[in-house]
Design a protein around this motif. Sequence first.
Motif, PDB file in Angstrom:
ATOM      1  N   ALA A 439      40.482 -38.346  55.682  1.00 29.23           N
ATOM      2  CA  ALA A 439      39.163 -38.637  55.086  1.00 29.23           C
ATOM      3  C   ALA A 439      38.984 -39.559  53.762  1.00 29.23           C
ATOM      4  CB  ALA A 439      38.612 -37.224  54.930  1.00 29.23           C
ATOM      5  N   ILE A 440      39.763 -38.935  52.859  1.00 28.35           N
ATOM      6  CA  ILE A 440      39.386 -39.635  51.359  1.00 28.35           C
ATOM      7  C   ILE A 440      39.920 -41.065  51.640  1.00 28.35           C
ATOM      8  CG2 ILE A 440      40.429 -39.627  49.214  1.00 28.35           C
ATOM      9  CD1 ILE A 440      40.947 -36.751  49.286  1.00 28.35           C
ATOM     10  N   GLN A 441      40.868 -41.350  52.358  1.00 27.70           N
ATOM     11  CA  GLN A 441      41.363 -42.728  52.577  1.00 27.70           C
ATOM     12  C   GLN A 441      40.510 -43.704  53.185  1.00 27.70           C
ATOM     13  OE1 GLN A 441      45.656 -43.243  53.801  1.00 27.70           O
ATOM     14  NE2 GLN A 441      45.742 -41.114  53.538  1.00 27.70           N
ATOM     15  N   VAL A 442      39.833 -43.087  54.383  1.00 28.78           N
ATOM     16  CA  VAL A 442      38.715 -43.872  54.828  1.00 28.78           C
ATOM     17  C   VAL A 442      37.506 -44.016  54.083  1.00 28.78           C
ATOM     18  CG1 VAL A 442      36.997 -43.606  56.906  1.00 28.78           C
ATOM     19  CG2 VAL A 442      39.138 -43.006  57.317  1.00 28.78           C
ATOM     20  N   LEU A 443      37.129 -43.079  53.055  1.00 27.58           N
ATOM     21  CA  LEU A 443      36.024 -43.275  52.328  1.00 27.58           C
ATOM     22  C   LEU A 443      36.475 -44.486  51.023  1.00 27.58           C
ATOM     23  CD1 LEU A 443      33.304 -42.679  51.164  1.00 27.58           C
ATOM     24  CD2 LEU A 443      34.724 -40.796  49.839  1.00 27.58           C
ATOM     25  N   THR A 444      37.716 -44.059  50.600  1.00 29.46           N
ATOM     26  CA  THR A 444      37.895 -45.154  49.515  1.00 29.46           C
ATOM     27  C   THR A 444      38.341 -46.578  49.855  1.00 29.46           C
ATOM     28  OG1 THR A 444      40.355 -44.437  49.748  1.00 29.46           O
ATOM     29  CG2 THR A 444      38.962 -43.346  48.041  1.00 29.46           C
ATOM     30  N   SER A 445      38.634 -46.436  51.196  1.00 28.42           N
ATOM     31  CA  SER A 445      38.900 -48.016  51.782  1.00 28.42           C
ATOM     32  C   SER A 445      37.454 -48.654  52.087  1.00 28.42           C
ATOM     33  CB  SER A 445      39.600 -47.813  53.061  1.00 28.42           C
ATOM     34  OG  SER A 445      40.940 -47.467  53.260  1.00 28.42           O
ATOM     35  N   ARG A 446      36.555 -47.785  52.307  1.00 26.59           N
ATOM     36  CA  ARG A 446      35.073 -48.367  52.369  1.00 26.59           C
ATOM     37  C   ARG A 446      34.557 -49.019  51.232  1.00 26.59           C
ATOM     38  NH1 ARG A 446      32.458 -43.914  56.371  1.00 26.59           N
ATOM     39  NH2 ARG A 446      33.352 -44.777  58.584  1.00 26.59           N
ATOM     40  N   SER A 447      35.015 -48.324  50.054  1.00 23.76           N
ATOM     41  CA  SER A 447      34.543 -48.639  48.702  1.00 23.76           C
ATOM     42  C   SER A 447      35.543 -49.877  48.276  1.00 23.76           C
ATOM     43  CB  SER A 447      34.853 -47.310  47.948  1.00 23.76           C
ATOM     44  OG  SER A 447      34.093 -46.300  48.484  1.00 23.76           O
ATOM     45  N   ALA A 448      36.651 -50.115  48.632  1.00 27.46           N
ATOM     46  CA  ALA A 448      37.469 -51.200  48.160  1.00 27.46           C
ATOM     47  C   ALA A 448      36.917 -52.414  48.624  1.00 27.46           C
ATOM     48  CB  ALA A 448      38.755 -50.940  48.449  1.00 27.46           C
ATOM     49  N   SER A 449      37.461 -53.451  47.897  1.00 22.64           N
ATOM     50  CA  SER A 449      36.919 -54.803  48.438  1.00 22.64           C
ATOM     51  C   SER A 449      38.026 -55.661  48.677  1.00 22.64           C
ATOM     52  CB  SER A 449      36.744 -55.509  46.840  1.00 22.64           C
ATOM     53  OG  SER A 449      37.832 -55.502  45.940  1.00 22.64           O
ATOM     54  N   VAL A 450      39.364 -54.903  49.180  1.00 23.10           N
ATOM     55  CA  VAL A 450      40.263 -55.669  49.748  1.00 23.10           C
ATOM     56  C   VAL A 450      39.806 -56.065  51.316  1.00 23.10           C
ATOM     57  CG1 VAL A 450      42.156 -55.182  48.372  1.00 23.10           C
ATOM     58  CG2 VAL A 450      41.599 -53.652  50.268  1.00 23.10           C
ATOM     59  N   PRO A 451      40.157 -57.265  51.954  1.00 20.36           N
ATOM     60  CA  PRO A 451      39.895 -57.342  53.091  1.00 20.36           C
ATOM     61  C   PRO A 451      40.564 -56.696  54.445  1.00 20.36           C
ATOM     62  CG  PRO A 451      40.967 -59.217  52.545  1.00 20.36           C
ATOM     63  CD  PRO A 451      40.840 -58.476  51.374  1.00 20.36           C
ATOM     64  N   THR A 452      41.968 -56.319  54.109  1.00 14.57           N
ATOM     65  CA  THR A 452      42.777 -56.017  55.183  1.00 14.57           C
ATOM     66  C   THR A 452      43.430 -54.581  54.737  1.00 14.57           C
ATOM     67  OG1 THR A 452      43.661 -58.208  55.617  1.00 14.57           O
ATOM     68  CG2 THR A 452      45.079 -56.436  56.398  1.00 14.57           C
ATOM     69  N   LEU A 453      43.210 -53.684  55.707  1.00 16.77           N
ATOM     70  CA  LEU A 453      43.598 -52.232  55.436  1.00 16.77           C
ATOM     71  C   LEU A 453      44.706 -52.034  56.426  1.00 16.77           C
ATOM     72  CD1 LEU A 453      40.042 -50.932  55.095  1.00 16.77           C
ATOM     73  CD2 LEU A 453      41.690 -51.436  53.201  1.00 16.77           C
ATOM     74  N   ILE A 454      45.633 -51.176  55.984  1.00 14.30           N
ATOM     75  CA  ILE A 454      46.880 -50.904  56.808  1.00 14.30           C
ATOM     76  C   ILE A 454      47.115 -49.415  56.850  1.00 14.30           C
ATOM     77  CG2 ILE A 454      49.554 -51.072  57.452  1.00 14.30           C
ATOM     78  CD1 ILE A 454      48.974 -54.010  56.488  1.00 14.30           C
ATOM     79  N   PHE A 455      47.304 -48.593  57.860  1.00 17.14           N
ATOM     80  CA  PHE A 455      47.427 -47.435  57.824  1.00 17.14           C
ATOM     81  C   PHE A 455      48.809 -47.068  58.528  1.00 17.14           C
ATOM     82  CE2 PHE A 455      42.679 -47.834  57.262  1.00 17.14           C
ATOM     83  CZ  PHE A 455      42.470 -46.724  56.516  1.00 17.14           C
ATOM     84  N   ASP A 456      49.552 -46.487  57.856  1.00 21.65           N
ATOM     85  CA  ASP A 456      50.905 -45.921  58.544  1.00 21.65           C
ATOM     86  C   ASP A 456      51.233 -44.742  58.896  1.00 21.65           C
ATOM     87  OD1 ASP A 456      53.763 -46.445  59.442  1.00 21.65           O
ATOM     88  OD2 ASP A 456      54.514 -46.755  57.418  1.00 21.65           O
ATOM     89  N   GLU A 457      50.746 -44.539  60.045  1.00 21.50           N
ATOM     90  CA  GLU A 457      51.006 -42.957  60.685  1.00 21.50           C
ATOM     91  C   GLU A 457      50.351 -41.918  59.697  1.00 21.50           C
ATOM     92  OE1 GLU A 457      54.706 -41.967  62.291  1.00 21.50           O
ATOM     93  OE2 GLU A 457      55.054 -44.074  63.082  1.00 21.50           O
ATOM     94  N   VAL A 458      49.207 -42.124  59.484  1.00 17.61           N
ATOM     95  CA  VAL A 458      48.435 -41.440  58.540  1.00 17.61           C
ATOM     96  C   VAL A 458      47.781 -40.259  59.409  1.00 17.61           C
ATOM     97  CG1 VAL A 458      47.951 -43.246  56.802  1.00 17.61           C
ATOM     98  CG2 VAL A 458      46.214 -42.917  58.731  1.00 17.61           C
ATOM     99  N   ASP A 459      47.844 -40.490  60.810  1.00 18.35           N
ATOM    100  CA  ASP A 459      47.285 -39.503  61.621  1.00 18.35           C
ATOM    101  C   ASP A 459      48.355 -38.440  62.147  1.00 18.35           C
ATOM    102  OD1 ASP A 459      48.919 -41.309  63.122  1.00 18.35           O
ATOM    103  OD2 ASP A 459      47.347 -41.880  64.222  1.00 18.35           O
ATOM    104  N   VAL A 460      49.478 -38.301  61.313  1.00 22.18           N
ATOM    105  CA  VAL A 460      50.503 -37.245  61.721  1.00 22.18           C
ATOM    106  C   VAL A 460      49.886 -35.716  61.529  1.00 22.18           C
ATOM    107  CG1 VAL A 460      52.595 -36.259  60.812  1.00 22.18           C
ATOM    108  CG2 VAL A 460      52.486 -38.752  60.975  1.00 22.18           C
ATOM    109  N   GLY A 461      50.279 -35.081  62.545  1.00 23.31           N
ATOM    110  CA  GLY A 461      49.609 -33.742  62.494  1.00 23.31           C
ATOM    111  C   GLY A 461      48.229 -33.627  62.969  1.00 23.31           C
TER     112      GLY A 461
END
Length: 555
Positions: A439-461
């Motif tokens: 939840a925090i990563q999704v929110l902070t990614s929306r706030s960030a200015s970088v054009p490419t976001l990579i999530f490496d198995e953050v959905d574990v569990g």
Amino acid sequence: MLRHLTLRDFVIVDRLELEFSAGFGTLTGETGAGKSILIDALALALGERGDAGVVRAGCDKAEIAATFDVGALPEVAAWLDENGLDVGDELLLRRVVDAGGRSRAWINGSPATVQQLREVGEWLVDIHGQHAHQSLLRADAQRQLLDAHAGQGDLVREVGVAWKAWREAEQSWRTASDGAAALVREREQLEWQVGELNALAFTADEWNELDIEQRRLGHAASLIEGAQYALSVLAEDEGACERQIDRVATRLAGLAEFDPALADVAGLLGSVQAELSDAISTLRRYTDHVDLDPARLGEVERRIDAILAQARKHRVQPIDLPGLLAGWQQRLGELVAAADLDALQARVETLHAAYLSVASRLSAGRRQAADDMGARVSEIMRQLALSSGRFEVALLPVENAAVYGLEQVEFRIGGLAGNEAKPLAKVASGGELSRISLAIQVLTSRSASVPTLIFDEVDVGIGGGVAEIVGRLLHELGQERQVLCVTHLPQVAARADWQWQVSKANRDGVVLSAIQPLDEDGRVREIARMLGGVEITGITLQHARELLRSTPATT
């Protein structure tokens, strides 16, 4: 955004070329197939540390090249220009690591440092690792996430600079206060030494001039005698060269009337006469001016002795005395300034006030961002089946002002284990922590200015209906940014705009990893495998088709 990635002899990849699309993409495959290798390679191109372990067994080197579309990133163009690198709509990062662990890097074809890769990479890609929820428990990571959400990166750096300036001034004041007596003694010693050399008034140019004058005056008698002897031989004796040459030249000139061959010799002798006449005139002027001057010789020798005495005293060469004096004068100026304790204390107070001013602005931004972040993360948590949870950001004043500001940041959760909000580490289980982290990563990614976001198995569990919500959140994020997710969840993969499958095979006794873009049928079979395991049945295929049909496609 990331456009192209090439890997050669990287870990268990021999050669791989990938073209990336916009939107949300997933990378799936069997456990151990090497899904994270792609992320590791990209991280290396962005300046992560590399060693010989990334080179495929039996190969000389590993090479990674990443191409980005940066036409909409003016800050990247400005950075490239400042660093003297080619500027364009495309950016090529290249990294080579050899079997000995040595690394080289290039940016747009020009040699670059790993630090430069990291600097430019901050504008290009944001990688959220599979262990992000562990780092989320650290206070510094929490503070950095809040500041990123608040968009206060520049202000954080400004606070750090102000803090350092204040602390350095404070240290100078303490040193001056504690060592005041020693500084006074050093200053008195330097004042005496500087006074001595100032009185000497010696320059490096003077040393060469004195040396020449001393040698001339010391040999004046020999110089006069030698010049007079030369004049006698050349012009003044009965058989002087000038007369003899004149007689020879006159006789040959007369004989040249009978044999023109002697005319050239007569002409040469005429030239000799002219040169000899000039030499004689110069010698006469020299003897008229050169003189024995014992008084001046004594002055020069006394001056040289005084300079040599100072050089021996301070154990330097005479020519080094002016430089020694300059160094003493600089140090004396520092000591004079250090002795002014009132001025030093005033400087400390001025810099402290400047720090408090900028740190207070940072604190105000943090307070505003903390409320906003708490509300937004709480909303995403409710979507992730944490409806009873409440996310809060607490700002805890630090006892002493710090390089990062006037407060520490603490993430708290309320509602999961009672109503009272407690530190994240004390109330969240492993599965809950993974979802909160996401939840925090999704929110902070929306706030960030970088054009490419990579999530490496953050959905574990995560699984079940929550997995579908995670997939929807990442899909929505993909409508704003380029998103790539390494996942083992079919519900997440089904939400992707595009999907790649990672596989591992034994080729001629060598285990190699490959990545294959999937078409519609390929995606059905891969999602079916993720749903049902090794054996794919008609039921799992039908379930996979239903998952894909229920996903709003954008490509």
